[in-house]
Enzyme design. Sequence first.
Site, PDB file in Angstrom:
ATOM      1  N   ARG A  98       0.880  -1.169   0.080  1.00 39.91           N
ATOM      2  CA  ARG A  98       0.094   0.058   0.104  1.00 39.91           C
ATOM      3  C   ARG A  98       0.901   1.223  -0.010  1.00 39.91           C
ATOM      4  NH1 ARG A  98      -1.132   2.570   4.633  1.00 39.91           N
ATOM      5  NH2 ARG A  98      -1.764   0.845   5.942  1.00 39.91           N
ATOM      6  N   HIS A 119      -3.363   4.529   4.901  1.00 36.78           N
ATOM      7  CA  HIS A 119      -4.712   3.740   5.111  1.00 36.78           C
ATOM      8  C   HIS A 119      -5.698   4.372   4.573  1.00 36.78           C
ATOM      9  CE1 HIS A 119      -7.509   0.881   6.592  1.00 36.78           C
ATOM     10  NE2 HIS A 119      -8.153   1.738   7.257  1.00 36.78           N
ATOM     11  N   TYR A 124       4.027   5.018  11.537  1.00 39.05           N
ATOM     12  CA  TYR A 124       4.198   3.375  11.788  1.00 39.05           C
ATOM     13  C   TYR A 124       5.027   2.996  10.811  1.00 39.05           C
ATOM     14  CZ  TYR A 124       0.065   3.209   8.705  1.00 39.05           C
ATOM     15  OH  TYR A 124      -0.598   3.442   7.585  1.00 39.05           O
TER      16      TYR A 124
END
Lengths: 378, 330
Positions: A270, A274, A283
Amino acid sequence: MTTTVEKVDVTVSTPVQPPQIDPAALLPEREPFQVLGTARAGGIDDELLRTLYWDVVRGRRYNLQATALAKQGRLAVYPSTTGQEACEVAAARALSPQDWLFPTYRDTLAAIVRGVDPVEALAVMRGDWHHGYDPYAHRVAPLTTPLATQLPHAVGLARAARLKGEDTVALAMVGDGGTSEGDFYEAVNFAAVLQAPVVFLVQNNRFAISVPLAKQSAALALADKAVGFGLPGRLVDGNDVVAVHQVLAEAVERARHGGGPTLVEAMTYRIDPHTNSDDDSRYRDPSEVERWRGHDPVLVLERSLRDMGVLDDADVEGAARSADDFAADLRERHDHQPSPDPMTLFSHVFANKTPQLSEQEAMVRAELQAQAEEDSQL
Amino acid sequence: MAQVLNAALRDALREDPAVHIMGEDVGTLGGVFRITDGLAAEFGSDRCADTPLAEAGILGTAVGMAMNGLRPVVEMQFDSFAYPAFEQLVSHVARMRNRTKGRIQLPITIRIPYGGGIGAVEHHSDSSEGYYMHTPGLHVVCPATHADAYGLLRASIASDDPVIFLEPKRLYWSKAQWSPQSIPEVDPIGTAAVRRHGTSATLITYGPSLQVCMEAADEAIKEGWQLEVLDLRSLVPFDDETVSAAVRRTGRAVVVHESAGFAGPGAEIAARITERCFHHLEAPILRVAGLDIPYPPPMLESHHLPSVDRILDAVARLQWEPGTSDGESC
Ligand SMILES: Cc1ncc(C[n+]2csc(CCOP(=O)(O)OP(=O)(O)O)c2C)c(N)n1
């Protein structure tokens, strides 16, 4: 000493034979399956390669456009599939018209490639209704937000097709995080036991929001989980659209011809956060994202097809122009969507409205009228 | 309110080594609403742990941890993503003490971002308190103020019974007048608070609807009505005393909440009041609740949620004198 055992006539119903398969045969290859840049790339129909190329280019453009709409606040939220276009496109292109696709909230692109109008596919992201398109029109189930909960539905639909004598296959999509949910295991197990014509596609994009794969699963590969349920697992390079297409198409045909379900894991990444409201710098290391940009599914395909002589500058420009038109049309029509009518709140709760709901409907109608009168006096 | 909840969790972790937090994205990210921000860094990733994405697994694991002496605090990422854990909740968490004749107790706090009003897409705005209230063995609390967010969360973690801790999402971003020096007394779970005194009618509410009721009370003054506003804070246990006393003072009551009205919390509350205060009531108890529909898409949610106007309409319907024809509209 002898014991006499009375003979009892036991009629045993047809014994259920456990599948006589060597578990090793169910395990995926350790290296993700690739086609582009390998000898396997020869001999593939040029037409198919071109279709896939146009799809991924348009898919990328779609992701950029939808992300822009979200940033401008014209979509409530958008979970991008930038970097994952190959999986999205292949999932839709591996199916025949009679088949069904079961997407997650992230898979609007797969739905669009399957024929769903992008403006309708984005209805839920726009926030005007939970679901925009007619699921039966293109055989695309509703986008699903509660994770993995659509997987048993896919199994049920496929089972019903078999019971009715149809040759329909269901392809069900799920993320790496979603494979931790109980519904995932129940669905895969049901599919295997019922030998339902289902293909599970796990898009392993390495993160479930902030949680990396290593904290999600201790399995060597998510596709390895298949063997425990008695169905084959396949591991594929998720950024190689031709490879994903080939693996899925094979699995779909196997299911169609009574070969049972398959669990496919596509290894991808990805690129975007998100959703537009996620801060991925908390993160993950931006250098990791950069590394994956080098393995971008659109670039990988373009480079290979040029090398193979399937694509030239004119084709690339043509695809880009057509993708621009597609995005402009999407933007234009998206901006002119009428506001939803509040009275629709009551239209689809039941087939037959309850008296209580009719009372509430009357209340809201009166409120709207009062509001309209107030507004007209201003 | 987010920072207050964060402070409550931090203080609980500091004071009691048995407290352990777990959930999806609660570690490195600090939760999608940042309620656990910085806790993994301060207390380690064992005491504030990212779990695999599986709510039944999270809550089921918490049961075992609690059986072995820990005090788990679990986060369900959104209200409607708690449903996969419903089996664990109803079949085990709620009845473990009862099943084992008190030998096993489960001091688990289940934090759930709760309710609507934030413009989120579907499955992110449910009001699920009715399911939990209906399950004997669970405490259900819902703070509406910063002080209560702190006090109730500390009390929930300290409780030897499982607590469903509903965090009104709408209030997450409300600015806290907050300093470590101003930490309030920890209120016991099960006490309601009168937020405003009045004589015309009592509004009974909790969580995200308190703000709406306070606004309605301000507006009502223009009509000459002095509204009393009662904040339940705790749905289970229910503070019959404070509620009955408030209703007896005014003789009229409206229950306000955003979960669906039919068979909702307001039905229980109205019935309890009727049982206890029938002779003090000047009018039937009315409810202003969410519509009886699945939570609507964000562009239409204002039609679903209790509004100041709907509350004032209900109050108007209560202001009849016995014997006048107006009473028929009740
Ligand atoms: C049952 C459930 N729990 C939690 C969530 C909240 N949530 C939405 S997306 C997400 C991460 C999903 O990760 P993954 O399955 O890997 O899919 P991806 O988003 O990477 O495509 C989470 C935790 C949810 N939608 N459903």
